[in-house]
Design a protein around this motif. Structure first.
Motif: not given
Length: 231
Positions: A64, A196, A207-208, A210-211, A222-224
């Motif tokens: 990320l 995200l 999140i893991e 999806c990223a 990708v940032s979340a």
């Protein structure tokens, strides 16, 4: 117009709206969350620290660019009450205001303010029909309003309802989640920095996954961000 305002004031007098955080009647001019709750909410200020707890949670798991959460989530807290009302009591407007508030901070904070597109974590269609809205999409829309970064709500899809994650090891959990998501329109995120957006960060498995799917489909970075991080 005056008659409508009078009727609204009359309804508020006998049936006052209450704060989603503490259930106290809202004062005149307050919306959704009272001033006292806004003041006392446990803000993380994680967007100011590249090595914050949310970001560290993904080290060695997925690459990320950055990660941050707006609030800390604890049991029997104001934040738990707000999230409960937002997700289960048909209060979608809470997602918008939380997104706007956090977006006002993130628009001044790199690398979040350098994102090209916001992608919300999707719900499975069955859950979406039951709830009536995707809470992460509403949070993303609030971020969009403040940050002026477009939302691609349909780019990422949840194609599989995942089973409980509590009885499987980390590798099996990761594989289980990876199979749950797919990219519907890779052109939207190809070569882009994706922000995200999700509601609560717990294990980080969603999140893991999806990223990972976004990066595999061609996203450059990708940032979340999430509304809250569980303690």
């Amino acid at each position: 117009m005056m008659v409508k305002q009078y009727l609204n004031d009359l309804v508020s007098l006998f049936f006052p709206q209450t704060c989603a955080g503490c259930d106290v009647p809202l004062a005149y001019g307050e919306q959704l969350i009272c001033t006292a709750c806004w003041f006392h909410l446990p803000y993380t200020y994680a967007h100011l620290d590249s090595e914050n707890a949310s970001a560290r949670q993904f080290w060695g798991r997925v690459k990320l660019e950055a990660a941050a959460s707006y609030l800390y989530f604890k049991e029997a807290s104001r934040v738990q009450q707000i999230i409960y009302h937002f997700k289960y009591k048909s209060r979608p407007e809470l997602g918008l205001i939380l997104g706007e508030r956090y977006g006002e901070l993130l628009k001044e904070s790199p690398p979040f303010n350098r994102a090209d597109v916001i992608v919300p974590v999707p719900l499975h269609p069955a859950k979406l029909r039951k709830r009536g809205y995707n809470q992460s999409a509403l949070f993303a829309e609030g971020l969009c309003r403040a940050m002026q970064i477009p939302v691609a709500a349909l780019c990422l899809a949840r194609v599989k309802a995942t089973r409980s994650q509590t009885q499987v090891n980390r590798y099996a959990r990761h594989e289980n989640m990876l199979e749950a998501f797919e990219i519907r329109d890779p052109e939207i995120i190809g070569g882009k920095h994706v922000l995200l957006a999700d509601d609560v960060l717990t294990t980080g498995a969603t999140i893991e996954a999806c990223a990972s799917v976004l990066l595999d489909a061609g996203a450059a970075k990708v940032s979340a961000v999430t509304i809250a991080k569980a303690l």
